[in-house]
Design an enzyme around this catalytic site. Structure first.
Site, PDB file in Angstrom:
ATOM      1  N   GLN A 106      38.600  42.579  40.514  1.00 25.45           N
ATOM      2  CA  GLN A 106      39.615  41.833  41.242  1.00 25.45           C
ATOM      3  C   GLN A 106      40.603  42.825  41.873  1.00 25.45           C
ATOM      4  OE1 GLN A 106      39.263  38.701  41.932  1.00 25.45           O
ATOM      5  NE2 GLN A 106      38.154  37.706  40.282  1.00 25.45           N
ATOM      6  N   SER A 107      41.908  42.585  41.752  1.00 26.58           N
ATOM      7  CA  SER A 107      42.872  43.418  42.491  1.00 26.58           C
ATOM      8  C   SER A 107      43.154  44.771  41.857  1.00 26.58           C
ATOM      9  CB  SER A 107      44.178  42.649  42.679  1.00 26.58           C
ATOM     10  OG  SER A 107      43.976  41.571  43.558  1.00 26.58           O
ATOM     11  N   VAL A 108      42.549  45.088  40.719  1.00 26.30           N
ATOM     12  CA  VAL A 108      42.591  46.467  40.238  1.00 26.30           C
ATOM     13  C   VAL A 108      42.056  47.394  41.329  1.00 26.30           C
ATOM     14  CG1 VAL A 108      41.424  48.072  38.655  1.00 26.30           C
ATOM     15  CG2 VAL A 108      42.556  46.049  37.752  1.00 26.30           C
TER      16      VAL A 108
END
Length: 390
Positions: A106-108
Protein backbone atom coordinates in the site's frame (compact mmCIF):
# COMPACT_ATOMS: atom_id res chain seq x y z
CA UNK A 1 -4.14 -32.95 -7.73
CA UNK A 2 -5.38 -29.72 -6.14
CA UNK A 3 -9.11 -29.70 -5.45
CA UNK A 4 -10.34 -26.25 -6.46
CA UNK A 5 -14.00 -26.91 -5.83
CA UNK A 6 -14.06 -25.44 -2.32
CA UNK A 7 -11.67 -22.52 -2.86
CA UNK A 8 -13.32 -19.12 -2.46
CA UNK A 9 -11.54 -16.55 -4.61
CA UNK A 10 -12.02 -12.85 -3.91
CA UNK A 11 -14.34 -10.85 -6.16
CA UNK A 12 -12.79 -8.79 -8.94
CA UNK A 13 -14.41 -5.71 -7.44
CA UNK A 14 -13.25 -5.68 -3.84
CA UNK A 15 -10.36 -8.13 -3.66
CA UNK A 16 -8.29 -5.66 -1.64
CA UNK A 17 -10.97 -5.11 1.04
CA UNK A 18 -11.87 -7.12 4.12
CA UNK A 19 -12.29 -10.02 4.51
CA UNK A 20 -10.58 -10.86 1.21
CA UNK A 21 -7.43 -8.88 2.04
CA UNK A 22 -6.38 -11.52 4.59
CA UNK A 23 -5.53 -13.63 1.52
CA UNK A 24 -5.17 -11.18 -1.34
CA UNK A 25 -2.39 -8.99 0.08
CA UNK A 26 -0.11 -12.02 -0.24
CA UNK A 27 -1.35 -13.04 -3.70
CA UNK A 28 -1.51 -9.82 -5.70
CA UNK A 29 0.25 -11.33 -8.73
CA UNK A 30 -2.61 -13.79 -9.07
CA UNK A 31 -5.19 -11.00 -9.25
CA UNK A 32 -3.85 -8.10 -11.34
CA UNK A 33 -1.04 -7.51 -13.87
CA UNK A 34 2.39 -6.80 -12.35
CA UNK A 35 5.89 -5.82 -13.46
CA UNK A 36 9.02 -7.25 -11.85
CA UNK A 37 11.48 -5.21 -9.81
CA UNK A 38 14.52 -7.41 -10.39
CA UNK A 39 16.81 -8.16 -7.46
CA UNK A 40 19.77 -8.65 -9.78
CA UNK A 41 22.32 -11.46 -9.85
CA UNK A 42 24.32 -10.50 -6.77
CA UNK A 43 24.17 -12.22 -3.39
CA UNK A 44 21.58 -11.19 -0.82
CA UNK A 45 22.94 -8.77 1.75
CA UNK A 46 23.59 -10.19 5.19
CA UNK A 47 21.01 -9.74 7.93
CA UNK A 48 22.73 -11.18 11.02
CA UNK A 49 20.58 -12.73 13.72
CA UNK A 50 20.69 -12.10 17.47
CA UNK A 51 17.29 -13.46 18.44
CA UNK A 52 15.59 -12.23 21.60
CA UNK A 53 12.42 -13.21 23.41
CA UNK A 54 10.07 -10.25 22.98
CA UNK A 55 6.62 -11.86 23.20
CA UNK A 56 6.06 -11.09 26.87
CA UNK A 57 7.25 -7.48 26.78
CA UNK A 58 4.42 -5.48 28.39
CA UNK A 59 3.13 -2.10 27.31
CA UNK A 60 0.18 0.20 27.86
CA UNK A 61 -2.06 -0.27 24.86
CA UNK A 62 -5.15 1.55 23.74
CA UNK A 63 -7.39 -0.74 25.78
CA UNK A 64 -5.12 -1.23 28.77
CA UNK A 65 -2.12 -3.37 29.60
CA UNK A 66 -1.03 -5.73 26.84
CA UNK A 67 1.96 -7.76 25.63
CA UNK A 68 3.73 -8.01 22.30
CA UNK A 69 2.36 -11.52 21.78
CA UNK A 70 -1.21 -10.34 22.28
CA UNK A 71 -0.61 -7.31 20.10
CA UNK A 72 0.57 -9.48 17.19
CA UNK A 73 -2.35 -11.86 17.62
CA UNK A 74 -4.99 -9.13 17.82
CA UNK A 75 -3.88 -6.69 15.11
CA UNK A 76 -4.26 -8.84 11.97
CA UNK A 77 -0.51 -9.43 11.63
CA UNK A 78 0.85 -11.14 8.52
CA UNK A 79 4.56 -10.48 9.06
CA UNK A 80 6.63 -8.78 11.76
CA UNK A 81 10.37 -8.21 12.04
CA UNK A 82 12.57 -6.21 14.40
CA UNK A 83 16.22 -5.26 13.91
CA UNK A 84 18.36 -3.82 16.70
CA UNK A 85 21.93 -2.69 16.18
CA UNK A 86 21.79 -4.13 12.68
CA UNK A 87 20.70 -7.66 13.62
CA UNK A 88 17.34 -9.40 13.50
CA UNK A 89 16.09 -9.90 17.04
CA UNK A 90 12.56 -11.07 16.19
CA UNK A 91 10.83 -12.38 13.07
CA UNK A 92 7.27 -13.68 12.83
CA UNK A 93 5.17 -15.03 9.97
CA UNK A 94 1.42 -15.36 10.50
CA UNK A 95 -1.78 -15.87 8.47
CA UNK A 96 0.00 -18.19 6.02
CA UNK A 97 2.79 -15.75 5.13
CA UNK A 98 6.32 -17.12 4.60
CA UNK A 99 9.78 -15.62 4.22
CA UNK A 100 9.38 -15.66 0.41
CA UNK A 101 5.87 -14.20 0.28
CA UNK A 102 5.55 -10.83 -1.44
CA UNK A 103 3.12 -8.68 0.53
CA UNK A 104 1.33 -5.58 -0.77
CA UNK A 105 2.83 -2.42 0.73
CA UNK A 106 0.00 0.00 0.00
CA UNK A 107 1.33 3.51 0.75
CA UNK A 108 4.55 2.27 2.34
CA UNK A 109 5.65 2.26 -1.30
CA UNK A 110 5.36 6.05 -1.40
CA UNK A 111 8.49 6.31 0.73
CA UNK A 112 10.46 4.35 -1.88
CA UNK A 113 9.61 7.10 -4.36
CA UNK A 114 10.78 9.76 -1.90
CA UNK A 115 14.15 7.99 -1.68
CA UNK A 116 14.32 7.41 -5.43
CA UNK A 117 13.82 11.16 -5.96
CA UNK A 118 16.78 11.80 -3.65
CA UNK A 119 18.96 9.36 -5.61
CA UNK A 120 18.05 10.94 -8.94
CA UNK A 121 18.63 14.42 -7.51
CA UNK A 122 22.10 13.41 -6.32
CA UNK A 123 22.89 12.15 -9.83
CA UNK A 124 21.83 15.45 -11.37
CA UNK A 125 18.86 13.91 -13.13
CA UNK A 126 16.10 15.59 -11.08
CA UNK A 127 15.95 19.12 -9.69
CA UNK A 128 13.51 19.00 -6.78
CA UNK A 129 13.13 22.78 -6.82
CA UNK A 130 12.19 22.88 -10.49
CA UNK A 131 8.68 23.35 -11.88
CA UNK A 132 6.91 20.11 -12.65
CA UNK A 133 6.31 21.29 -16.20
CA UNK A 134 10.06 21.14 -16.85
CA UNK A 135 9.72 17.35 -16.81
CA UNK A 136 6.01 16.99 -17.55
CA UNK A 137 5.03 19.85 -19.89
CA UNK A 138 1.58 18.29 -20.35
CA UNK A 139 0.75 19.48 -16.83
CA UNK A 140 0.52 23.07 -18.07
CA UNK A 141 -3.14 22.30 -18.80
CA UNK A 142 -3.80 21.10 -15.22
CA UNK A 143 -3.86 22.58 -11.73
CA UNK A 144 -0.21 21.50 -11.39
CA UNK A 145 0.89 24.11 -13.94
CA UNK A 146 2.71 26.30 -11.36
CA UNK A 147 3.69 23.58 -8.87
CA UNK A 148 7.25 22.43 -8.21
CA UNK A 149 8.69 18.95 -7.70
CA UNK A 150 9.12 19.61 -3.97
CA UNK A 151 5.43 20.44 -3.65
CA UNK A 152 4.38 16.93 -4.68
CA UNK A 153 7.33 15.47 -2.77
CA UNK A 154 5.96 16.97 0.47
CA UNK A 155 2.27 16.76 -0.57
CA UNK A 156 1.88 20.52 -0.30
CA UNK A 157 0.52 21.36 -3.73
CA UNK A 158 -2.83 23.10 -3.79
CA UNK A 159 -4.40 20.68 -6.27
CA UNK A 160 -7.82 19.32 -5.32
CA UNK A 161 -7.94 15.52 -5.02
CA UNK A 162 -10.55 13.59 -3.03
CA UNK A 163 -8.83 10.78 -1.04
CA UNK A 164 -12.07 9.34 0.40
CA UNK A 165 -11.47 5.59 0.18
CA UNK A 166 -15.07 4.57 0.84
CA UNK A 167 -16.64 6.86 -1.80
CA UNK A 168 -16.95 4.86 -5.07
CA UNK A 169 -16.88 8.11 -7.08
CA UNK A 170 -13.98 9.89 -5.34
CA UNK A 171 -10.70 10.69 -7.09
CA UNK A 172 -8.94 7.81 -5.32
CA UNK A 173 -11.71 5.51 -6.61
CA UNK A 174 -10.82 6.70 -10.11
CA UNK A 175 -7.25 5.63 -9.42
CA UNK A 176 -8.51 2.17 -8.40
CA UNK A 177 -10.21 1.85 -11.78
CA UNK A 178 -7.42 3.45 -13.80
CA UNK A 179 -4.65 1.30 -12.25
CA UNK A 180 -6.56 -1.92 -12.90
CA UNK A 181 -7.52 -2.77 -9.33
CA UNK A 182 -11.20 -2.34 -10.13
CA UNK A 183 -13.23 -3.16 -13.25
CA UNK A 184 -14.34 -0.09 -15.18
CA UNK A 185 -18.01 0.53 -14.31
CA UNK A 186 -20.47 0.50 -17.18
CA UNK A 187 -22.44 3.45 -15.86
CA UNK A 188 -22.05 6.04 -18.59
CA UNK A 189 -19.40 8.02 -16.68
CA UNK A 190 -16.12 8.97 -18.32
CA UNK A 191 -13.84 6.76 -16.22
CA UNK A 192 -10.08 7.22 -16.79
CA UNK A 193 -8.29 4.37 -18.53
CA UNK A 194 -4.83 5.00 -17.02
CA UNK A 195 -3.25 6.74 -14.04
CA UNK A 196 -1.86 9.39 -16.38
CA UNK A 197 -5.43 10.15 -17.46
CA UNK A 198 -6.30 10.81 -13.79
CA UNK A 199 -3.43 13.29 -13.47
CA UNK A 200 -4.38 15.12 -16.67
CA UNK A 201 -7.95 15.44 -15.38
CA UNK A 202 -7.01 17.39 -12.24
CA UNK A 203 -8.02 20.94 -13.13
CA UNK A 204 -9.09 22.45 -9.79
CA UNK A 205 -6.76 24.41 -7.50
CA UNK A 206 -8.09 24.68 -3.94
CA UNK A 207 -5.08 26.26 -2.19
CA UNK A 208 -1.86 28.08 -2.95
CA UNK A 209 0.98 25.68 -3.76
CA UNK A 210 3.12 25.17 -0.67
CA UNK A 211 0.58 26.65 1.75
CA UNK A 212 -0.72 23.46 3.36
CA UNK A 213 -0.08 19.73 3.82
CA UNK A 214 -2.84 17.50 2.47
CA UNK A 215 -2.30 13.77 2.03
CA UNK A 216 -3.21 12.81 -1.56
CA UNK A 217 -1.93 9.64 -3.20
CA UNK A 218 -1.85 11.23 -6.64
CA UNK A 219 1.06 13.44 -5.54
CA UNK A 220 3.28 10.34 -5.40
CA UNK A 221 2.20 9.30 -8.86
CA UNK A 222 2.97 12.74 -10.25
CA UNK A 223 6.40 12.56 -8.60
CA UNK A 224 6.97 9.09 -10.08
CA UNK A 225 5.98 10.26 -13.56
CA UNK A 226 8.54 13.09 -13.19
CA UNK A 227 11.20 10.59 -12.07
CA UNK A 228 10.48 8.38 -15.07
CA UNK A 229 10.64 11.31 -17.47
CA UNK A 230 13.84 12.68 -15.87
CA UNK A 231 15.63 9.33 -16.00
CA UNK A 232 14.10 8.14 -19.27
CA UNK A 233 13.10 4.75 -17.84
CA UNK A 234 10.15 2.95 -16.28
CA UNK A 235 9.72 2.90 -12.51
CA UNK A 236 10.35 -0.86 -11.95
CA UNK A 237 13.71 -0.52 -13.73
CA UNK A 238 14.66 2.53 -11.67
CA UNK A 239 13.73 0.93 -8.34
CA UNK A 240 15.60 -2.24 -9.35
CA UNK A 241 18.81 -0.44 -10.33
CA UNK A 242 18.93 2.26 -7.68
CA UNK A 243 17.31 0.51 -4.69
CA UNK A 244 16.60 -3.21 -4.90
CA UNK A 245 19.95 -4.31 -6.32
CA UNK A 246 22.09 -2.02 -4.11
CA UNK A 247 20.14 -3.15 -1.04
CA UNK A 248 21.02 -6.77 -1.85
CA UNK A 249 17.38 -7.81 -1.78
CA UNK A 250 16.72 -11.51 -1.22
CA UNK A 251 13.83 -11.64 -3.67
CA UNK A 252 12.62 -9.65 -6.63
CA UNK A 253 9.71 -7.34 -5.89
CA UNK A 254 6.91 -6.21 -8.19
CA UNK A 255 4.50 -3.39 -8.95
CA UNK A 256 0.93 -3.59 -10.13
CA UNK A 257 0.63 -1.89 -13.54
CA UNK A 258 -2.15 -0.18 -15.45
CA UNK A 259 -3.01 -0.92 -19.08
CA UNK A 260 -0.38 1.59 -20.26
CA UNK A 261 2.31 -0.21 -18.25
CA UNK A 262 2.61 2.45 -15.54
CA UNK A 263 3.65 0.98 -12.18
CA UNK A 264 1.39 2.23 -9.40
CA UNK A 265 3.85 4.26 -7.33
CA UNK A 266 1.35 5.30 -4.69
CA UNK A 267 0.53 1.80 -3.41
CA UNK A 268 1.16 -1.06 -5.83
CA UNK A 269 4.58 -2.26 -4.60
CA UNK A 270 4.96 -5.83 -3.29
CA UNK A 271 7.99 -7.34 -1.52
CA UNK A 272 9.06 -9.75 1.21
CA UNK A 273 9.24 -8.92 4.89
CA UNK A 274 13.03 -9.10 5.05
CA UNK A 275 13.47 -6.91 1.99
CA UNK A 276 11.21 -4.25 3.51
CA UNK A 277 13.47 -4.56 6.57
CA UNK A 278 16.54 -3.96 4.40
CA UNK A 279 14.97 -0.75 3.11
CA UNK A 280 14.11 0.30 6.67
CA UNK A 281 17.60 -0.48 7.91
CA UNK A 282 19.04 1.63 5.10
CA UNK A 283 16.96 4.54 6.41
CA UNK A 284 18.13 3.92 9.98
CA UNK A 285 21.74 4.12 8.75
CA UNK A 286 21.22 7.38 6.83
CA UNK A 287 21.28 5.72 3.42
CA UNK A 288 24.28 3.47 4.06
CA UNK A 289 23.62 -0.25 3.62
CA UNK A 290 25.26 -3.32 2.12
CA UNK A 291 28.57 -1.45 2.00
CA UNK A 292 27.16 1.33 -0.18
CA UNK A 293 25.84 4.84 0.29
CA UNK A 294 22.63 4.12 -1.59
CA UNK A 295 21.12 7.59 -1.13
CA UNK A 296 23.01 10.61 0.24
CA UNK A 297 22.89 10.86 4.03
CA UNK A 298 21.83 14.48 3.71
CA UNK A 299 18.72 13.44 1.81
CA UNK A 300 17.61 10.95 4.46
CA UNK A 301 18.34 13.45 7.22
CA UNK A 302 16.27 15.99 5.33
CA UNK A 303 13.34 13.57 5.37
CA UNK A 304 13.29 13.39 9.17
CA UNK A 305 11.89 16.73 10.29
CA UNK A 306 8.68 18.07 8.81
CA UNK A 307 6.56 21.13 9.56
CA UNK A 308 4.32 20.21 12.50
CA UNK A 309 2.26 23.40 12.13
CA UNK A 310 0.97 22.17 8.75
CA UNK A 311 0.11 18.75 10.22
CA UNK A 312 -3.37 19.62 11.39
CA UNK A 313 -6.81 18.12 11.97
CA UNK A 314 -7.29 14.37 11.73
CA UNK A 315 -3.63 13.83 10.90
CA UNK A 316 -2.87 14.37 14.59
CA UNK A 317 -5.35 11.74 15.82
CA UNK A 318 -2.78 8.92 15.94
CA UNK A 319 0.42 11.00 16.06
CA UNK A 320 -0.42 14.26 17.88
CA UNK A 321 3.14 15.59 17.51
CA UNK A 322 3.62 14.24 13.99
CA UNK A 323 4.59 15.75 10.66
CA UNK A 324 5.15 14.75 7.03
CA UNK A 325 8.16 15.28 4.77
CA UNK A 326 9.39 13.84 1.46
CA UNK A 327 6.86 10.97 1.42
CA UNK A 328 7.49 10.00 5.06
CA UNK A 329 5.35 10.32 8.17
CA UNK A 330 6.87 11.31 11.51
CA UNK A 331 5.90 9.86 14.85
CA UNK A 332 7.06 13.05 16.57
CA UNK A 333 8.46 16.03 14.68
CA UNK A 334 11.04 16.55 17.44
CA UNK A 335 12.65 13.11 16.95
CA UNK A 336 14.35 11.53 13.90
CA UNK A 337 11.92 8.59 13.69
CA UNK A 338 10.65 7.93 10.16
CA UNK A 339 7.43 6.07 9.41
CA UNK A 340 6.49 4.51 6.06
CA UNK A 341 2.74 3.96 6.42
CA UNK A 342 0.11 2.22 4.32
CA UNK A 343 -3.61 1.57 4.72
CA UNK A 344 -4.77 -1.67 6.30
CA UNK A 345 -1.79 -1.64 8.67
CA UNK A 346 1.45 -1.60 6.67
CA UNK A 347 4.37 0.04 8.51
CA UNK A 348 8.14 0.46 8.38
CA UNK A 349 9.54 2.11 11.52
CA UNK A 350 13.08 3.56 11.53
CA UNK A 351 14.72 5.11 14.60
CA UNK A 352 18.42 5.96 14.12
CA UNK A 353 18.74 7.33 17.67
CA UNK A 354 18.09 3.83 19.06
CA UNK A 355 19.54 1.86 16.09
CA UNK A 356 16.11 0.25 15.73
CA UNK A 357 14.14 -0.84 12.67
CA UNK A 358 10.81 -2.70 12.54
CA UNK A 359 8.33 -3.77 9.86
CA UNK A 360 4.74 -4.83 10.38
CA UNK A 361 2.68 -6.17 7.49
CA UNK A 362 -1.02 -6.52 8.21
CA UNK A 363 -4.48 -7.01 6.76
CA UNK A 364 -6.68 -4.87 8.97
CA UNK A 365 -10.41 -4.86 8.23
CA UNK A 366 -10.35 -1.03 7.91
CA UNK A 367 -8.44 1.30 5.61
CA UNK A 368 -7.43 3.44 8.57
CA UNK A 369 -7.72 2.65 12.24
CA UNK A 370 -6.11 5.14 14.59
CA UNK A 371 -6.52 2.82 17.57
CA UNK A 372 -4.61 0.01 15.84
CA UNK A 373 -1.91 2.44 14.71
CA UNK A 374 -1.49 3.79 18.24
CA UNK A 375 -1.33 0.21 19.54
CA UNK A 376 1.39 -0.58 17.02
CA UNK A 377 3.46 2.47 17.91
CA UNK A 378 3.10 1.73 21.63
CA UNK A 379 4.27 -1.87 21.13
CA UNK A 380 7.26 -0.81 19.03
CA UNK A 381 8.31 1.81 21.54
CA UNK A 382 8.09 -0.75 24.34
CA UNK A 383 10.25 -3.24 22.42
CA UNK A 384 12.72 -0.50 21.55
CA UNK A 385 13.16 0.66 25.13
CA UNK A 386 13.54 -2.89 26.52
CA UNK A 387 16.23 -3.61 23.93
CA UNK A 388 17.94 -0.32 24.67
CA UNK A 389 18.18 -1.17 28.36
CA UNK A 390 19.74 -4.60 27.80
Amino acid sequence: MVDHSNLAYPPRDGWDRAPWNRWSFQHVRELVPTAEVWRGRGPASDLPRAMRQIDEIPFDGVNGRSTVRRFLDETYTDGFIVLYRGAIVAERYMNGMTERTRHLSQSVGKSLIGILAGILAARGLLDTGAPLVRYLPELSDTAYRDARIDHVLDMTSGVAFDETYTDPFSDIAKIDVACGWRPRPDDGRNWPRTCWDVVLGLKKLEAEHGARFSYRSIETDVLAFACERAAGRRLPELVSEFLWQPLGAEESADYTVDEAGYALADGGFNATLRDYARFGEMLTRDGLFNGRQIVPAEWVQGCRFGDHDRFTGDYRAATPMGAYKRQFWHEDHRTPVLLCRGVFGQLIYSDPAHDFTAVKLSSWPDFRNNALLRETLAALNAIKHVLNKS
